[in-house]
Structures are given as structure tokens and as C-alpha cells.
Scaffold this motif. Sequence first.
Motif, PDB file in Angstrom:
ATOM      1  N   GLU A  59       0.828  -1.199   0.000  1.00 28.05           N
ATOM      2  CA  GLU A  59       0.000   0.000   0.000  1.00 28.05           C
ATOM      3  C   GLU A  59       0.867   1.255   0.000  1.00 28.05           C
ATOM      4  O   GLU A  59       1.973   1.255   0.542  1.00 28.05           O
ATOM      5  CB  GLU A  59      -0.874  -0.005   1.257  1.00 28.05           C
ATOM      6  CG  GLU A  59      -1.744   1.204   1.413  1.00 28.05           C
ATOM      7  CD  GLU A  59      -2.540   1.149   2.700  1.00 28.05           C
ATOM      8  OE1 GLU A  59      -3.770   1.218   2.603  1.00 28.05           O
ATOM      9  OE2 GLU A  59      -1.934   1.066   3.778  1.00 28.05           O
ATOM     10  N   PHE A  61       0.234   5.596   0.669  1.00 31.38           N
ATOM     11  CA  PHE A  61      -0.683   6.637   1.123  1.00 31.38           C
ATOM     12  C   PHE A  61       0.016   7.983   0.986  1.00 31.38           C
ATOM     13  O   PHE A  61       1.190   8.109   1.333  1.00 31.38           O
ATOM     14  CB  PHE A  61      -1.082   6.378   2.586  1.00 31.38           C
ATOM     15  CG  PHE A  61      -1.941   7.449   3.188  1.00 31.38           C
ATOM     16  CD1 PHE A  61      -3.238   7.643   2.754  1.00 31.38           C
ATOM     17  CD2 PHE A  61      -1.436   8.270   4.181  1.00 31.38           C
ATOM     18  CE1 PHE A  61      -4.036   8.637   3.303  1.00 31.38           C
ATOM     19  CE2 PHE A  61      -2.224   9.261   4.750  1.00 31.38           C
ATOM     20  CZ  PHE A  61      -3.528   9.442   4.307  1.00 31.38           C
ATOM     21  N   GLN A  68      -4.813   7.052  -1.628  1.00 31.34           N
ATOM     22  CA  GLN A  68      -4.038   5.836  -1.439  1.00 31.34           C
ATOM     23  C   GLN A  68      -4.216   4.890  -2.611  1.00 31.34           C
ATOM     24  O   GLN A  68      -5.105   5.069  -3.435  1.00 31.34           O
ATOM     25  CB  GLN A  68      -4.490   5.124  -0.172  1.00 31.34           C
ATOM     26  CG  GLN A  68      -5.921   4.607  -0.260  1.00 31.34           C
ATOM     27  CD  GLN A  68      -6.390   3.989   1.031  1.00 31.34           C
ATOM     28  OE1 GLN A  68      -5.754   4.131   2.068  1.00 31.34           O
ATOM     29  NE2 GLN A  68      -7.506   3.299   0.986  1.00 31.34           N
TER      30      GLN A  68
END
Length: 148
Positions: A59, A61, A68
Motif C-alpha cells: 500500500e 498513502f 491511497q
Amino acid sequence: MTTDNKAMLDRVITEVFNEDFVITRVSSDEAHGTHSVQVNNRFREDRTAIIRAGHVWMEAFIPELEVQTSILVDDGEEDDDPEDVIEACKEGELRKIGRVMHAYLEGGGRVSERRSLLGRGTVRKLVIESDGFEWRLGRNFWSGPKPV
């Protein structure tokens, strides 16, 4: 699966980002194998990215935009794939996300805003191209990579 997410994250960050970037480890949920770093461009202090490596997802962000993106990766528990193949796949996906964040931190991407359908606030979206793919990052949605 016994992937060392911290070591994998460290390898990818070292490969993708050079001395023009400041890398800071941020608090992680190490008990669950999630590790995070914050990346800042020394010459563009208005841009920040947080990159996370977890058990089955990678991930990124962007705090200043509150957008994101994530990629889910097969953990291999239901397949007979060797661990080194699964780890290489996870590392490859993390590398893709790292390159997208590199492009953003270098000044890339287009930000668009529209009024929320619910009438409260705005919905922000970042569209960024990396390695011939388009990524769309949002607050509660994301898509990518899609060929350009």
C-alpha cells in the motif's frame, strides 16, 4: 508464508529511491508483519508518501492529498507455489508501488477534485503514470495499474 516484509521493504526502498529522498521508518504493526516507511523528496518538501508492506497487500498513502492505492498479493497458502516465487511476486508489486510514489514525489501526477455526491466536502483523485501504466488514487477507492 514466512516473507520478511521489513527486509523486502528495505530492499525495494533502497533500489527505488536515491540520496535525493529522506526515508523514515514509521510505526508499524510488526506483530502482524506490516512495516511502513515515510519517503520525502529533499527538494520538494510539499510531497510525502507512506509505503507499507503487509502479509498479503502492498500500500501507498499520500497524507497531504489523503489518497491511497493498494495491491493485494496471493500469499500462496492455497497454491503449491514455492515461497521464493511468492516472495518475488510480492516484491515486484511493492516495487511498482514504490515507482508510482517516486513519480509523485518528483512532481508527477494530476490532481482533480469534485463535489461529493453527498454534498459534504470534495472528492480528490490523483492520476499518475508510471512504467506505462495509469494509476488512480483516491480516499476510498483506487485503481491501477491500467495500461496507458
